[in-house]
Scaffold this active site. Structure first.
Site, PDB file in Angstrom:
ATOM      1  N   ASP A 132       0.828  -1.198   0.000  1.00  0.00           N
ATOM      2  CA  ASP A 132       0.000   0.000   0.000  1.00  0.00           C
ATOM      3  C   ASP A 132       0.867   1.256   0.000  1.00  0.00           C
ATOM      4  OD1 ASP A 132      -2.056   1.783   0.252  1.00  0.00           O
ATOM      5  OD2 ASP A 132      -2.481   1.344   2.346  1.00  0.00           O
ATOM      6  N   ASP A 338      -2.112   6.216  -5.946  1.00  0.00           N
ATOM      7  CA  ASP A 338      -2.371   5.284  -4.846  1.00  0.00           C
ATOM      8  C   ASP A 338      -2.487   3.861  -5.385  1.00  0.00           C
ATOM      9  OD1 ASP A 338      -3.040   4.249  -2.361  1.00  0.00           O
ATOM     10  OD2 ASP A 338      -5.173   4.624  -2.638  1.00  0.00           O
TER      11      ASP A 338
END
Lengths: 431, 30
Positions: A132, A338
């Site tokens: 992440d 992201d």
């Protein structure tokens, strides 16, 4: 020339190629054991056939998109002006403005995530972690799971079986760094630093800040790696063992391995969940064919320190530049890249321009009803045996960095006959 | 805030040169 333009401005593909296969087909770009790629991990989609066998039923696409919306709401709430705190530690003038973090039971931080497998401890125990770029702290569930652990595929990490494990004291600088890495002030229990990280959907992990040896490969081993040893872990993290944080903060893997890899990493996400990609730490391949855009500085305060901001200068569909004023992106507060958000979100005016032009160039195909957050959809039931032609989409980032999206990044298959433009608009032009 | 999501990043080599202050994209990364 026209033919050449057509080749560049359209993708021709079989509709069925948008669907993942039932069997895993590893990408040839990943070569385990290669000296040049010693710091490279294989990336797989956590719900695809390249992942370890599932203990539970994978979520539907609708559930993945609902979780994606939850993640986006969470990111935007973190970046809202009311989260700004002055250097003196006082809330700024927006202090009275209320931030409503989304509270939606049943939604996870993001179901569309990718996982990597790393080793932790001595001898190393293999763990499947969500990777992440939108968060910093690496954590895994830990024995004895004093309060709660969810079911995971790998055996839960047991500190007592690692000869290199140790807890981190409350007085350490790493304990202090938890405030920015997690957004929460650390706790202290019998001189041991206690972390707590909570995501926008109320999923959380609480435990001891610890250090142990992180093994990426036989030749990429990091001693004294700081991570969260979770004793109370709740939420829909699937069957993964936790999360590996690739954000910008000091406790992220990127920062902790900076001495070796110089805060340089790269990844490739596969075109479908039945194939594999890679995550590489360091300069693992020639970057001659890579075009760069400078990171943008954020005006969004301390909460934005984890995120990677860039500036979008323009978007093209089928070679046609969309008429979008720069103020549209500026008013939105910038753009972040992201790895955990599935569908790209654009300011309303930008999404409207994109969708309108895409529809114009796709008018030969019958439209289909909207699906979840996706509102530009097509019925390809008459095209299952023939190729379809879709316009290319390219993003130009600051510095004239033009990026042509793969066809797998333009359409997302909903079912055996329907696919949608894989973009969504924000509901508010200022968020 | 706009977000460049992972579907749009598929098959691209996405390069984070954090110390150099730049983000890179390469075609055909995997």
């Amino acid at each position: 020339d026209e033919e050449d333009d057509d080749l560049h401005h359209f993708h021709t593909l079989h509709f069925t190629s948008l669907f993942p296969q039932s069997l895993c087909t590893p990408s040839s770009s990943f070569t385990p054991g290669s000296k040049q790629r010693s710091s490279t991990l294989q990336v797989v989609h956590r719900h695809g056939p390249c992942s370890v066998p599932h203990l539970t039923t994978p979520p539907s696409l609708a559930e993945i998109l609902a979780a994606d919306e939850s993640r986006v709401e969470s990111i935007q709430a973190k970046l809202a002006p009311s989260y700004e705190i002055t250097r003196a530690g006082k809330r700024n003038k927006y202090k009275d403005r209320k931030v409503d973090l989304p509270v939606q039971p049943g939604r996870s931080l993001g179901s569309g995530n990718y996982i990597v497998r790393v080793g932790l401890g001595t001898p190393p125990k293999t763990l499947s972690l969500i990777f992440d770029t939108g968060s910093d702290l690496t954590w895994t569930q830990c024995q004895p799971c004093a309060r709660s652990c969810y079911q995971q595929q790998d055996p839960i990490f047991n500190p007592s079986s690692s000869s290199s494990y140790s807890n981190v004291s409350c007085a350490s600088s790493q304990c202090s760094q938890l405030s920015s890495a997690t957004g929460n002030t650390p706790g202290c229990s019998t001189k041991t630093c206690v972390y707590g990280i909570q995501y926008g959907d109320q999923s959380f992990s609480v435990g001891f800040l610890s250090k142990d040896t992180l093994t990426i490969s036989k030749s990429a081993v990091f001693q004294n790696f700081f991570f969260g040893c979770g004793q109370n872990n709740q939420g829909l993290f699937g069957n993964t063992a936790g999360l590996i944080g690739l954000g910008r903060d000091q406790l992220s893997v990127v920062s902790q391995t900076a001495g070796t890899y110089g805060k340089y990493f790269s990844y490739c996400l596969p075109s479908s969940s039945s194939s594999t990609g890679h995550l590489s730490l360091g300069r693992s391949r020639a970057s001659g064919s890579v075009i760069f855009t400078p990171f943008a500085s954020s005006s969004q305060g301390a909460a934005s320190n984890s995120f990677y901001f860039v500036d979008i200068d323009g978007i093209s569909v089928g070679g046609r530049a969309l008429s979008i004023s720069q103020s549209v992106f500026q008013a939105a507060g910038g753009t972040i890249v992201d790895s955990g958000t599935v569908i790209t979100r654009l300011p309303p005016a930008a999404y409207s321009a994109l969708s309108t032009e895409f529809q114009q160039q796709m008018k030969k195909y019958p439209v289909a009803p909207a699906y979840s957050i996706l509102d530009t959809c097509y019925d390809f039931s008459n095209y299952t045996n023939t190729k379809i032609v879709i316009p290319t989409i390219s993003f130009t980032f600051r510095g004239n960095a033009k990026v042509n999206l793969d066809a797998s990044g333009i359409l997302i298959a909903i079912n055996g006959k329907q696919a949608c433009l894989a973009f969504a608009g924000n509901s508010d032009s200022s968020t | 805030v706009a977000i460049f999501g992972n579907t749009q990043q598929k098959t691209l080599e996405v390069v984070y040169d954090v110390a150099g202050g730049r983000l890179g994209f390469g075609a055909g990364g995997c």
